[in-house]
Write a protein that holds these residues in place. Structure first.
Motif, PDB file in Angstrom:
ATOM      1  N   GLY A  16      40.366  32.117  40.839  1.00 47.93           N
ATOM      2  CA  GLY A  16      41.634  31.836  41.492  1.00 47.93           C
ATOM      3  C   GLY A  16      41.787  32.594  42.793  1.00 47.93           C
ATOM      4  O   GLY A  16      40.958  33.440  43.141  1.00 47.93           O
ATOM      5  N   PRO A  17      42.843  32.316  43.533  1.00 49.16           N
ATOM      6  CA  PRO A  17      43.028  32.915  44.853  1.00 49.16           C
ATOM      7  C   PRO A  17      43.185  34.430  44.834  1.00 49.16           C
ATOM      8  O   PRO A  17      42.955  35.090  45.845  1.00 49.16           O
ATOM      9  CB  PRO A  17      44.296  32.231  45.388  1.00 49.16           C
ATOM     10  N   ASP A  18      43.569  35.004  43.686  1.00 50.67           N
ATOM     11  CA  ASP A  18      43.735  36.461  43.592  1.00 50.67           C
ATOM     12  C   ASP A  18      42.543  37.145  42.936  1.00 50.67           C
ATOM     13  O   ASP A  18      42.577  38.360  42.692  1.00 50.67           O
ATOM     14  CB  ASP A  18      44.999  36.795  42.797  1.00 50.67           C
ATOM     15  N   ALA A  19      41.484  36.387  42.648  1.00 45.24           N
ATOM     16  CA  ALA A  19      40.349  36.956  41.919  1.00 45.24           C
ATOM     17  C   ALA A  19      39.665  38.067  42.703  1.00 45.24           C
ATOM     18  O   ALA A  19      39.334  39.124  42.155  1.00 45.24           O
ATOM     19  CB  ALA A  19      39.344  35.846  41.580  1.00 45.24           C
ATOM     20  N   ALA A  20      39.447  37.862  43.993  1.00 47.94           N
ATOM     21  CA  ALA A  20      38.785  38.890  44.800  1.00 47.94           C
ATOM     22  C   ALA A  20      39.653  40.136  44.907  1.00 47.94           C
ATOM     23  O   ALA A  20      39.130  41.268  44.935  1.00 47.94           O
ATOM     24  CB  ALA A  20      38.465  38.346  46.190  1.00 47.94           C
ATOM     25  N   THR A  21      40.965  39.963  44.966  1.00 41.71           N
ATOM     26  CA  THR A  21      41.880  41.106  45.023  1.00 41.71           C
ATOM     27  C   THR A  21      41.795  41.915  43.744  1.00 41.71           C
ATOM     28  O   THR A  21      41.755  43.152  43.772  1.00 41.71           O
ATOM     29  CB  THR A  21      43.315  40.617  45.249  1.00 41.71           C
ATOM     30  N   GLU A  22      41.757  41.224  42.613  1.00 44.71           N
ATOM     31  CA  GLU A  22      41.623  41.907  41.325  1.00 44.71           C
ATOM     32  C   GLU A  22      40.305  42.655  41.245  1.00 44.71           C
ATOM     33  O   GLU A  22      40.237  43.799  40.779  1.00 44.71           O
ATOM     34  CB  GLU A  22      41.741  40.889  40.184  1.00 44.71           C
ATOM     35  N   LEU A  23      39.241  42.020  41.721  1.00 44.27           N
ATOM     36  CA  LEU A  23      37.931  42.657  41.691  1.00 44.27           C
ATOM     37  C   LEU A  23      37.900  43.879  42.605  1.00 44.27           C
ATOM     38  O   LEU A  23      37.315  44.915  42.262  1.00 44.27           O
ATOM     39  CB  LEU A  23      36.856  41.660  42.129  1.00 44.27           C
ATOM     40  N   ALA A  24      38.541  43.773  43.774  1.00 42.56           N
ATOM     41  CA  ALA A  24      38.544  44.885  44.728  1.00 42.56           C
ATOM     42  C   ALA A  24      39.237  46.123  44.172  1.00 42.56           C
ATOM     43  O   ALA A  24      38.974  47.240  44.629  1.00 42.56           O
ATOM     44  CB  ALA A  24      39.214  44.450  46.023  1.00 42.56           C
ATOM     45  N   GLY A  55      37.765  35.803  57.408  1.00 43.50           N
ATOM     46  CA  GLY A  55      39.128  35.349  57.663  1.00 43.50           C
ATOM     47  C   GLY A  55      40.202  36.262  57.109  1.00 43.50           C
ATOM     48  O   GLY A  55      39.935  37.272  56.444  1.00 43.50           O
ATOM     49  N   SER A  56      41.448  35.888  57.367  1.00 40.77           N
ATOM     50  CA  SER A  56      42.593  36.718  57.007  1.00 40.77           C
ATOM     51  C   SER A  56      42.877  36.735  55.511  1.00 40.77           C
ATOM     52  O   SER A  56      43.669  37.568  55.045  1.00 40.77           O
ATOM     53  CB  SER A  56      43.840  36.238  57.758  1.00 40.77           C
ATOM     54  N   THR A  57      42.235  35.862  54.743  1.00 38.67           N
ATOM     55  CA  THR A  57      42.432  35.887  53.281  1.00 38.67           C
ATOM     56  C   THR A  57      41.924  37.186  52.677  1.00 38.67           C
ATOM     57  O   THR A  57      42.231  37.487  51.527  1.00 38.67           O
ATOM     58  CB  THR A  57      41.696  34.711  52.608  1.00 38.67           C
ATOM     59  N   ALA A  58      41.168  37.952  53.445  1.00 35.12           N
ATOM     60  CA  ALA A  58      40.630  39.224  52.944  1.00 35.12           C
ATOM     61  C   ALA A  58      41.641  40.353  53.005  1.00 35.12           C
ATOM     62  O   ALA A  58      41.338  41.469  52.575  1.00 35.12           O
ATOM     63  CB  ALA A  58      39.385  39.608  53.733  1.00 35.12           C
ATOM     64  N   LEU A  59      42.846  40.108  53.533  1.00 38.91           N
ATOM     65  CA  LEU A  59      43.824  41.189  53.667  1.00 38.91           C
ATOM     66  C   LEU A  59      44.220  41.778  52.319  1.00 38.91           C
ATOM     67  O   LEU A  59      44.238  43.008  52.146  1.00 38.91           O
ATOM     68  CB  LEU A  59      45.067  40.690  54.415  1.00 38.91           C
ATOM     69  N   ARG A  60      44.555  40.937  51.367  1.00 39.69           N
ATOM     70  CA  ARG A  60      44.968  41.456  50.050  1.00 39.69           C
ATOM     71  C   ARG A  60      43.847  42.255  49.380  1.00 39.69           C
ATOM     72  O   ARG A  60      44.106  43.353  48.859  1.00 39.69           O
ATOM     73  CB  ARG A  60      45.438  40.316  49.151  1.00 39.69           C
ATOM     74  N   PRO A  61      42.591  41.773  49.350  1.00 38.78           N
ATOM     75  CA  PRO A  61      41.515  42.602  48.789  1.00 38.78           C
ATOM     76  C   PRO A  61      41.337  43.931  49.529  1.00 38.78           C
ATOM     77  O   PRO A  61      41.047  44.962  48.907  1.00 38.78           O
ATOM     78  CB  PRO A  61      40.277  41.711  48.932  1.00 38.78           C
ATOM     79  N   THR A  62      41.502  43.920  50.850  1.00 41.22           N
ATOM     80  CA  THR A  62      41.415  45.165  51.611  1.00 41.22           C
ATOM     81  C   THR A  62      42.471  46.154  51.143  1.00 41.22           C
ATOM     82  O   THR A  62      42.176  47.332  50.876  1.00 41.22           O
ATOM     83  CB  THR A  62      41.586  44.879  53.116  1.00 41.22           C
ATOM     84  N   LEU A  63      43.706  45.699  51.020  1.00 48.20           N
ATOM     85  CA  LEU A  63      44.784  46.574  50.577  1.00 48.20           C
ATOM     86  C   LEU A  63      44.568  47.038  49.138  1.00 48.20           C
ATOM     87  O   LEU A  63      44.884  48.193  48.792  1.00 48.20           O
ATOM     88  CB  LEU A  63      46.122  45.855  50.707  1.00 48.20           C
ATOM     89  N   ALA A  64      44.008  46.171  48.301  1.00 44.40           N
ATOM     90  CA  ALA A  64      43.766  46.532  46.904  1.00 44.40           C
ATOM     91  C   ALA A  64      42.716  47.634  46.799  1.00 44.40           C
ATOM     92  O   ALA A  64      42.859  48.582  46.011  1.00 44.40           O
ATOM     93  CB  ALA A  64      43.318  45.306  46.112  1.00 44.40           C
ATOM     94  N   ALA A  65      41.653  47.526  47.578  1.00 45.03           N
ATOM     95  CA  ALA A  65      40.604  48.553  47.558  1.00 45.03           C
ATOM     96  C   ALA A  65      41.155  49.888  48.042  1.00 45.03           C
ATOM     97  O   ALA A  65      40.850  50.947  47.477  1.00 45.03           O
ATOM     98  CB  ALA A  65      39.423  48.109  48.411  1.00 45.03           C
ATOM     99  N   LEU A  66      41.961  49.852  49.089  1.00 47.16           N
ATOM    100  CA  LEU A  66      42.540  51.086  49.618  1.00 47.16           C
ATOM    101  C   LEU A  66      43.491  51.715  48.613  1.00 47.16           C
ATOM    102  O   LEU A  66      43.497  52.939  48.427  1.00 47.16           O
ATOM    103  CB  LEU A  66      43.255  50.804  50.931  1.00 47.16           C
TER     104      LEU A  66
END
Length: 428
Positions: A92-100, A113-124
């Protein structure tokens, strides 16, 4: 041993990162992979080769295909059912964020692309070292990303920003005069604007130096990529935009430079091989021996540097405008460009139209008369009848994730309108 999550594992950066990681099993362990879901066979192969415990796909519809690909890959390897331990699948669209956000030492964000913003914030937020290959998430998130990051938590993967980080080791922050970003000039270096009127997608993808994905390669042809890198350097290293220069260096051997107050300049040079900055980011602050081949100083070679032709390539100047306004303006710059790149490759917009439309959308958003050569400027938000209130600039102090996403959505919608208008005009 460092546990690593690779986001965008089937893309150009991701595949090269896995080469670096697989060559050093005593130093790195891959614990998670994320991809869009378009290349499930490759993703399955990567997962079984690395032993990743968790795999994330953005397309929920790809889950069944991925499961079948796991079994097919296991069968190809001759594994019995007891030997194949298949990874957990997030979808799903939040899968990479959960993984991060999962426990690990390093998250390499290679999503485009900008879809990486949420995963970036999640990792931080998880306190993980972020090896950032996705410049868009820093550019569009700007103050949000910087506020979320601890000192030294973000390590750049882009060759230019990796080069700057290495050069900055040669002096104190107060000794830095200017940053100098190098650009290959792309496939159309030396052409005038008029000579690029009939550029085709195939020509735009024929980069003379780097092998990258469709979006980044097209951005390199328009020099939007260098505009994004300008904004990224400003944010990463806290250097004012007017102290960051762009110089064209066709050989792509010098990846960027730092000029110091005493007149000295330090440059980082190496053959154009992304495995070097990837390895450095994964091992930061230590270097990874043998990450890439060095320059061969036994043979003659010449390197040249030339100024950027901003009349033919106005994208960098537009990025400076976005950066000067700050807040939501960089998100608009990036979002409009992503829409235009897709339209160009789908035959709905000419090559020159990419930056022209970006300029119009950005101008409407910031309320400034932004223009590109020979094509004038678009109306500001106040001048355009029926302008959407979401086109109003949000300042850096007031920026939130919601306002970034709203500006992104508005820019995409407005760019799509302008692309449709341009397509109708070309057909008439």
């Amino acid at each position: 041993m460092r546990d690593v999550v690779v986001l965008g594992s089937t893309g150009s950066i991701g595949t090269q990162a896995l080469e670096v990681l697989s060559a050093r099993p005593e130093e790195f362990r891959v614990v998670g992979l994320a991809a869009g879901g378009a290349s499930v066979e490759l993703l399955a192969r990567q997962a079984l080769e690395t032993g990743a415990r968790v795999v994330a796909v953005a397309r929920a519809t790809a889950v069944q295909d991925l499961q079948l690909a796991f079994y097919a890959e296991a069968s190809r390897r001759g594994w019995s059912s007891g030997e194949a331990t298949l990874p957990k699948i997030l979808a799903g669209p939040d899968a990479a964020t959960e993984l991060a956000a999962m426990p690990c030492d390093v998250v390499l964000n290679g999503i485009t692309g900008s879809t990486a913003l949420r995963p970036t914030l999640a990792a931080l937020a998880a306190g993980t070292t972020l090896a950032l290959a996705n410049k868009e998430s820093l550019v569009v998130g700007g103050p949000l990303v910087l506020a979320a990051a601890a000192p030294g938590q973000i390590v750049a993967v882009d060759s230019e920003h990796s080069a700057i980080a290495q050069c900055l080791r040669g002096g104190r922050a107060e000794e830095v005069d200017r940053l100098v970003l190098t650009a290959s000039g792309g496939p159309f270096r030396g052409r005038t604007r008029a000579e690029m009127a009939d550029v085709t997608p195939a020509q735009a993808l024929a980069h003379p130096t780097w092998d990258m994905g469709r979006v980044i390669t097209t951005n390199s042809a328009t020099l939007v990529n260098k505009g994004l890198e300008l904004l990224e350097a400003h944010l990463l290293y806290g250097v004012d935009l007017d102290r960051i220069d762009v110089v064209v260096h066709p050989q792509s051997q010098v990846h960027s430079m730092v000029q110091f107050v005493d007149g000295s300049t330090l440059a980082q040079c190496s053959p154009p091989d992304m495995r070097l900055p990837i390895a450095l980011a994964l091992g930061w602050p230590d270097r990874v021996p043998g990450a890439a081949a060095p320059n061969d100083w036994s043979r003659p070679q010449s390197w040249t540097f030339e100024p950027l032709d901003e009349e033919a390539f106005p994208a960098v100047a537009l990025a400076r405008t976005a950066g000067r306004h700050g807040g939501s303006a960089p998100a608009v710059y990036n979002a409009a460009n992503e829409v235009c790149v897709d339209a160009f490759h789908e035959g709905r917009l000419g090559f020159l139209g990419i930056v022209d439309v970006v300029a119009r959308v950005l101008g409407e958003h910031v309320g400034e008369r932004v223009s590109t050569p020979e094509h004038g400027r678009g109306a500001t938000a106040e001048e355009r009848p029926g302008a959407d209130v979401r086109s109003t600039l949000v300042t850096s102090d007031d920026l939130t994730l919601e306002s970034v996403l709203a500006a992104d959505a508005w820019a995409r919608a407005r760019a799509a309108e302008l692309v449709a208008e341009a397509s109708q005009q070309s057909d008439s």
